[in-house]
Design a protein around this motif. Structure first.
Motif, PDB file in Angstrom:
ATOM      1  N   SER A 184       0.848  -1.204   0.000  1.00 40.21           N
ATOM      2  CA  SER A 184       0.000   0.000   0.000  1.00 40.21           C
ATOM      3  C   SER A 184       0.875   1.243   0.000  1.00 40.21           C
ATOM      4  O   SER A 184       1.289   1.737   1.049  1.00 40.21           O
ATOM      5  N   TYR A 188       0.528   3.197  -6.819  1.00 42.00           N
ATOM      6  CA  TYR A 188      -0.635   2.776  -7.597  1.00 42.00           C
ATOM      7  C   TYR A 188      -1.422   3.955  -8.151  1.00 42.00           C
ATOM      8  O   TYR A 188      -2.170   3.806  -9.115  1.00 42.00           O
ATOM      9  N   ASN A 197     -10.602   3.418 -11.598  1.00 33.05           N
ATOM     10  CA  ASN A 197     -10.227   2.024 -11.834  1.00 33.05           C
ATOM     11  C   ASN A 197      -9.186   1.508 -10.853  1.00 33.05           C
ATOM     12  O   ASN A 197      -8.881   0.313 -10.852  1.00 33.05           O
ATOM     13  N   GLU A 199      -9.238   1.188  -7.511  1.00 38.32           N
ATOM     14  CA  GLU A 199      -9.758   0.241  -6.529  1.00 38.32           C
ATOM     15  C   GLU A 199     -10.124  -1.090  -7.172  1.00 38.32           C
ATOM     16  O   GLU A 199      -9.906  -2.158  -6.596  1.00 38.32           O
ATOM     17  N   GLN A 200     -10.633  -1.036  -8.380  1.00 37.34           N
ATOM     18  CA  GLN A 200     -10.944  -2.270  -9.101  1.00 37.34           C
ATOM     19  C   GLN A 200      -9.665  -3.072  -9.346  1.00 37.34           C
ATOM     20  O   GLN A 200      -9.648  -4.300  -9.166  1.00 37.34           O
ATOM     21  N   ALA A 202      -6.905  -2.805  -7.577  1.00 35.49           N
ATOM     22  CA  ALA A 202      -6.406  -3.244  -6.275  1.00 35.49           C
ATOM     23  C   ALA A 202      -7.125  -4.501  -5.804  1.00 35.49           C
ATOM     24  O   ALA A 202      -6.499  -5.421  -5.262  1.00 35.49           O
ATOM     25  N   GLU A 203      -8.428  -4.557  -6.017  1.00 29.96           N
ATOM     26  CA  GLU A 203      -9.195  -5.734  -5.598  1.00 29.96           C
ATOM     27  C   GLU A 203      -8.769  -6.968  -6.380  1.00 29.96           C
ATOM     28  O   GLU A 203      -8.649  -8.074  -5.824  1.00 29.96           O
ATOM     29  N   ALA A 204      -8.506  -6.800  -7.666  1.00 34.57           N
ATOM     30  CA  ALA A 204      -8.040  -7.926  -8.481  1.00 34.57           C
ATOM     31  C   ALA A 204      -6.692  -8.432  -7.985  1.00 34.57           C
ATOM     32  O   ALA A 204      -6.445  -9.647  -7.954  1.00 34.57           O
ATOM     33  N   ARG A 206      -5.504  -8.071  -4.845  1.00 33.36           N
ATOM     34  CA  ARG A 206      -5.725  -8.699  -3.533  1.00 33.36           C
ATOM     35  C   ARG A 206      -6.179 -10.151  -3.669  1.00 33.36           C
ATOM     36  O   ARG A 206      -5.790 -11.014  -2.887  1.00 33.36           O
ATOM     37  N   ASN A 207      -6.996 -10.422  -4.680  1.00 33.63           N
ATOM     38  CA  ASN A 207      -7.504 -11.774  -4.866  1.00 33.63           C
ATOM     39  C   ASN A 207      -6.425 -12.758  -5.282  1.00 33.63           C
ATOM     40  O   ASN A 207      -6.638 -13.978  -5.215  1.00 33.63           O
ATOM     41  N   LYS A 212      -4.717 -12.199   1.261  1.00 34.82           N
ATOM     42  CA  LYS A 212      -5.874 -11.362   0.925  1.00 34.82           C
ATOM     43  C   LYS A 212      -5.741  -9.917   1.385  1.00 34.82           C
ATOM     44  O   LYS A 212      -6.725  -9.272   1.756  1.00 34.82           O
ATOM     45  N   ARG A 213      -4.535  -9.405   1.361  1.00 35.59           N
ATOM     46  CA  ARG A 213      -4.321  -7.993   1.674  1.00 35.59           C
ATOM     47  C   ARG A 213      -3.020  -7.531   1.042  1.00 35.59           C
ATOM     48  O   ARG A 213      -2.171  -8.333   0.677  1.00 35.59           O
TER      49      ARG A 213
END
Length: 249
Positions: A184, A188, A197, A199-200, A202-204, A206-207, A212-213
């Motif tokens: 973090s 980014y 985009n 956060e989108q 970032a979520e991809a 994280r997965n 998961k972080r």
């Protein structure tokens, strides 16, 4: 703690993210600290946050002539340097077809060429013993799409940790690498991705991480403290992977 008590240290790209947090941890461990950055605003903010005892120098990480000048400036502050954290870098992520020569050269200059010639320029003032720490990336290992040039630049830095260790060991200089996974940091927001985009994306990411972080800058900074300290005196040409399991599971 005082694991770096009295050690004279340099952190490139020390005004934000991992570099700034590493500066804080180095100070907490008793080190004397010089940081570099390129933006007058973030340099001023870092100076205010870290305190007057920290030396703040404006420097362009990708310019060879700047590395020579930086080494000369540091020599005026410290007679020798005990630990160097080469953290400055940029990340541009785009498909192969989108690259041109100028953007390729810029990424390689900042992430590889500049750090290489900074080590060369610092040789006359690196102490015996000294620790050089290269901030690389897990992207050198995982083959992430659109990271071809970034990943190549970081893979080259990992190689330097090994080859320069063999070359400089008789000088008492240890070279090691830290390869973070996603952390973090403000990087980014600097990759040219539209804000909506980020956060989108970032979520991809994280997965893809078993934990998961994202990592936190302090988790990388603590590793840099260890490598800069005498506790890591038996580590040479090594790579510390700190990626939440991203490259192993």
């Amino acid at each position: 703690m005082n694991r770096l008590q009295g050690k004279r240290t340099l952190i490139t790209g020390g005004t934000t993210g991992i570099g700034l947090e590493t500066a804080k941890q180095f100070l907490a461990e008793g080190a004397r600290v010089v940081i570099t950055g390129r933006s007058p605003d973030t340099l001023a903010q870092a100076q205010q946050e870290l305190g007057k005892e920290v030396i703040v120098i404006k420097s362009e990480a990708g310019e060879v002539s700047e590395q020579k000048r930086l080494a000369e400036q540091i020599a005026e502050v410290f007679d020798q340097v005990d630990a160097v954290f080469l953290n400055a870098g940029i990340g541009v992520f785009q498909p192969l077809a989108a690259w041109d020569e100028a953007s390729f050269d810029n990424q390689i200059a900042v992430n590889l060429k500049g750090p290489y010639f900074l080590i060369q320029s610092l040789l006359p003032i690196l102490a015996n013993p000294a620790s050089v720490i290269l901030n690389t990336s897990i992207n050198a290992h995982i083959g992430m799409p659109n990271s071809s040039v970034y990943g190549a630049s970081k893979a080259a830095m990992i190689s330097l940790a090994r080859t320069l260790s063999g070359e400089l060991v008789e000088r008492g200089i240890r070279v090691n690498a830290i390869s973070p996974g996603p952390v973090s940091t403000p990087i980014y927001g600097k990759m040219g991705v539209p804000a909506e985009n980020v956060e989108q994306m970032a979520e991809a990411i994280r997965n893809q991480i078993p934990l998961k972080r994202f990592g936190e800058p302090i988790e990388i900074a603590k590793a840099a403290v260890f490598l800069a300290s005498d506790e890591s005196s038996f580590m040479l040409g090594s790579e510390m992977i700190i990626d939440g399991g991203m490259s192993t599971l």
